[in-house]
Design an enzyme around this catalytic site. Structure first.
Site, PDB file in Angstrom:
ATOM      1  N   GLN A  63      -4.684  -5.569   6.319  1.00 50.58           N
ATOM      2  CA  GLN A  63      -5.685  -6.224   5.482  1.00 50.58           C
ATOM      3  C   GLN A  63      -6.066  -7.610   6.003  1.00 50.58           C
ATOM      4  O   GLN A  63      -7.024  -8.200   5.541  1.00 50.58           O
ATOM      5  CB  GLN A  63      -5.145  -6.297   4.045  1.00 50.58           C
ATOM      6  CG  GLN A  63      -6.198  -6.324   2.959  1.00 50.58           C
ATOM      7  CD  GLN A  63      -7.240  -5.224   3.054  1.00 50.58           C
ATOM      8  OE1 GLN A  63      -8.424  -5.511   3.091  1.00 50.58           O
ATOM      9  NE2 GLN A  63      -6.817  -3.967   3.080  1.00 50.58           N
ATOM     10  N   ASP A  84       2.862  -5.288   7.556  1.00 48.34           N
ATOM     11  CA  ASP A  84       1.594  -4.552   7.518  1.00 48.34           C
ATOM     12  C   ASP A  84       0.452  -5.565   7.565  1.00 48.34           C
ATOM     13  O   ASP A  84       0.179  -6.253   6.586  1.00 48.34           O
ATOM     14  CB  ASP A  84       1.529  -3.712   6.237  1.00 48.34           C
ATOM     15  CG  ASP A  84       0.208  -2.974   6.088  1.00 48.34           C
ATOM     16  OD1 ASP A  84      -0.651  -3.100   6.993  1.00 48.34           O
ATOM     17  OD2 ASP A  84       0.033  -2.282   5.073  1.00 48.34           O
ATOM     18  N   HIS A 133       0.855  -1.189   0.000  1.00 50.24           N
ATOM     19  CA  HIS A 133       0.000   0.000   0.000  1.00 50.24           C
ATOM     20  C   HIS A 133       0.898   1.248   0.000  1.00 50.24           C
ATOM     21  O   HIS A 133       2.024   1.189   0.475  1.00 50.24           O
ATOM     22  CB  HIS A 133      -0.828  -0.070   1.286  1.00 50.24           C
ATOM     23  CG  HIS A 133      -1.955   0.893   1.404  1.00 50.24           C
ATOM     24  ND1 HIS A 133      -1.776   2.181   1.836  1.00 50.24           N
ATOM     25  CD2 HIS A 133      -3.290   0.746   1.183  1.00 50.24           C
ATOM     26  CE1 HIS A 133      -2.954   2.791   1.877  1.00 50.24           C
ATOM     27  NE2 HIS A 133      -3.892   1.945   1.490  1.00 50.24           N
ATOM     28  N   LYS A 152     -10.294  -1.234  10.412  1.00 51.72           N
ATOM     29  CA  LYS A 152     -10.492  -2.355   9.484  1.00 51.72           C
ATOM     30  C   LYS A 152     -10.880  -3.630  10.243  1.00 51.72           C
ATOM     31  O   LYS A 152     -11.048  -4.687   9.643  1.00 51.72           O
ATOM     32  CB  LYS A 152      -9.221  -2.596   8.664  1.00 51.72           C
ATOM     33  CG  LYS A 152      -8.949  -1.489   7.643  1.00 51.72           C
ATOM     34  CD  LYS A 152      -8.008  -1.972   6.575  1.00 51.72           C
ATOM     35  CE  LYS A 152      -7.198  -0.890   5.912  1.00 51.72           C
ATOM     36  NZ  LYS A 152      -7.950   0.041   5.083  1.00 51.72           N
ATOM     37  N   CYS A 154      -4.814   2.840  -3.583  1.00 55.48           N
ATOM     38  CA  CYS A 154      -3.573   3.282  -2.914  1.00 55.48           C
ATOM     39  C   CYS A 154      -2.438   2.304  -3.179  1.00 55.48           C
ATOM     40  O   CYS A 154      -1.625   2.007  -2.281  1.00 55.48           O
ATOM     41  CB  CYS A 154      -3.771   3.457  -1.411  1.00 55.48           C
ATOM     42  SG  CYS A 154      -4.956   4.723  -1.016  1.00 55.48           S
TER      43      CYS A 154
END
Lengths: 143, 406
Positions: free
Chosen positions: B196, B193, B116, B219, B359
């Site tokens: 997600q 990261d 991202h 999220k 993004c």
């Protein structure tokens, strides 16, 4: 709102088969417009002589709304003086912003009136305005 | 019969729309909303400051949330949990505090091409300021990271490796553990990261052995404005503060300041206690259902979506064929029609998806597509939502097909 109010035959034709999507030789000025969030990306080239917009073309990519709005804008502006073009652009922006626009002024927009319903799709307003706002900036620099 | 979770989410309970944009932000269950309201109704005060009981209560709730996050991701100590406003701020903290102070010319930062912008842009800044080189691990033909690329790109010069657990565009799950092993073998630190995956798959920072991990609360059913940075204590101790101000200090003189110990050192200013309370509540919600159940439900739903979308001949689907590597994100396009035009039609059919570059412009450029439509699923989605998506895509295709050039 019906889908056809926006994605009309006219809009789709201009987006897929625009006569103005090409390179022109010896433009007097070029300008790049970009919507970073959605990726609409166009370059407009102008031939302006003695204050008159003689020819305009565009290249680049984007959605049907931004591509057709660019093409229809060019159709509307070719042959106009810079002053006339600036007025037409302001009328178009007012129309999209749902401001009061007189019947007479609307007529000046010709085919571009078709985008008046885009305000019902707020997420797409910036697609319809990209070419117009980009052109407004470059014409202001010509004065 | 399978359990339906939609009823836990007031915004969706009696809605006419299909919300398929959980990859961007999730909706909130009643328990989270109630806990946040209850915090502001009964317990709100500035934490760590007042000597009165209400402030002590707010502080306790804030620190309870930290403890909850620590257990949730299996960190060794709650000193390793820093609250931020979101994953982006967490990544900026790492870039500014670790990256700028540990990299030099000749060093290399290796990111996967599916990262991202929140990972790419801060580390571009680090590379530009330190003279380090930024390199990317590219994809194989099946929308997964190419194993040879991983071997080739991570070298003795690599100092930082940035990798997401799951791609926000492709839905591909990455083998983080394997990448960590490779990175550690050359002495690099790994920034993971988990934004997600956090609502869908467990994150065990000790098992993965990642050096840093980040995610956003919003999220994973928590409110907007609360995020997490996990960092190994040994690294965080050596890193200078990122933001300066109140609450992160020990002694302040006119010219000099000494800083608070971890984790306060990295938390300047009044913190988002209401957000932390909501985050803990969301963690409890996930734990009550259990990741196992979540995965079973979502895998079933994503498989159903994948099967039905790949049946549509006019669609181009950008997802791995290996369902073991697929998470609950699917990207696709109607061939010859721009994603925004399709998503506007879907909008009119009350199907809410994201379209654009998500993004992740470098990934889309690498894939040679300008934009995609993305449907992302969560536990509150049902097969009816998938059916609505398929119906709306057929409507869009009907509308546009005569204009599609071969």
């Amino acid at each position: 709102m019906e889908i056809d109010d926006i994605y009309s035959e006219l809009v789709m034709e201009h987006s897929q088969n625009s006569p103005y999507k090409k390179d022109i030789k010896n433009p007097t000025c070029s300008v790049h417009g970009h919507n970073p969030n959605c990726g609409d990306d166009i370059t407009l080239s102008f031939v302006i002589e003695n204050g008159i917009i003689k020819d305009v073309s565009f290249t680049g990519q984007g959605c049907a709304i931004s591509q057709s709005s660019t093409s229809i804008m060019i159709e509307t502006l070719i042959g106009k003086t810079i002053k006339e073009a600036q007025k037409i652009i302001d009328i178009f922006i007012d129309l999209i912003d749902r401001k009061q626009v007189s019947k007479e002024d609307k007529k000046l927009l010709k085919n571009a009136q078709i985008f008046k319903n885009i305000s019902n799709m707020p997420a797409r307003v910036k697609c319809a305005l990209l070419a117009w706002k980009t052109t407004k900036n470059i014409l202001n620099e010509q004065n | 019969m399978e359990k339906v979770f939609k009823g836990d989410f007031p915004i969706l309970k009696n809605s006419k729309f299909s919300y398929l944009d959980s990859g961007a932000t999730s909706q909130h269950p009643t328990c989270v909303l109630n806990d946040v309201i209850s915090y502001y109704k009964k317990n709100n005060a500035n934490p760590h400051r007042g000597s009165y009981s209400l402030s002590v209560k707010a502080t306790k709730l804030y620190e309870n949330a930290r403890e909850g996050v620590k257990n949730f991701i299996n960190a060794k100590s709650s000193a390793e949990i820093i609250f931020t406003k979101n994953a982006t701020e967490s990544l900026n903290l790492i870039a500014y505090s670790y990256g700028l102070n540990n990299l030099k010319k000749g060093d290399e930062i290796v990111l996967s091409i599916m990262e991202h912008h929140s990972m790419i842009v801060p580390f571009q800044m680090v590379a530009k300021k330190t003279g380090a080189t930024l390199k990317y691990i590219y994809l194989n033909d099946d929308f997964c990271l190419d194993e040879q690329e991983i071997e080739k790109k991570i070298t003795k010069n690599t100092k930082i490796v940035g990798i997401s657990t799951v791609s926000n565009v492709l839905g591909t799950k990455n083998d983080v553990k394997k990448i960590v092993k490779k990175a550690h073998s050359v002495g690099a630190v790994v920034v993971c990261d988990a934004s997600q995956s956090i609502a869908h798959m467990p994150l065990d920072v000790q098992n993965l052995d990642v050096d840093f991990a980040v995610f956003s609360g919003h999220k994973m059913f928590a409110p907007l404005g609360i995020g997490v940075l996990f960092g190994k204590q040994s690294l965080l101790l050596k890193m200078p503060p990122f933001l300066f101000g109140g609450d992160m200090i020990e002694y302040v003189d006119e010219q000099n300041t000494t800083f608070a110990p971890l984790p306060q050192k990295f938390e300047a200013g009044t913190q988002n206690v209401g957000g932390a309370v909501g985050l803990l509540s969301a963690i409890n919600y996930i734990n009550e259902i259990g990741y196992k159940e979540i995965q079973k439900y979502e895998n079933n739903l994503t498989d159903y979506a994948y099967k039905n979308l790949t049946k549509l001949k006019f669609l181009e689907v950008y997802a791995t064929k290996n369902k073991e590597n697929r998470s609950s994100v699917l990207s696709f396009n109607i061939k010859g029609i721009h994603a925004h035009d399709v998503s506007s039609i879907l909008d009119l059919e009350n199907v809410f998806v994201r379209s654009g570059n998500h993004c992740a412009q470098p990934l889309l450029k690498h894939m040679k597509v300008s934009s995609t439509i993305r449907a992302s699923f969560s536990i509150y989605n049902t097969k009816q939502d998938v059916d609505n998506l398929v119906f709306a895509l057929n409507e869009a295709y009907k509308k546009f097909k005569k204009y599609i050039k071969d």
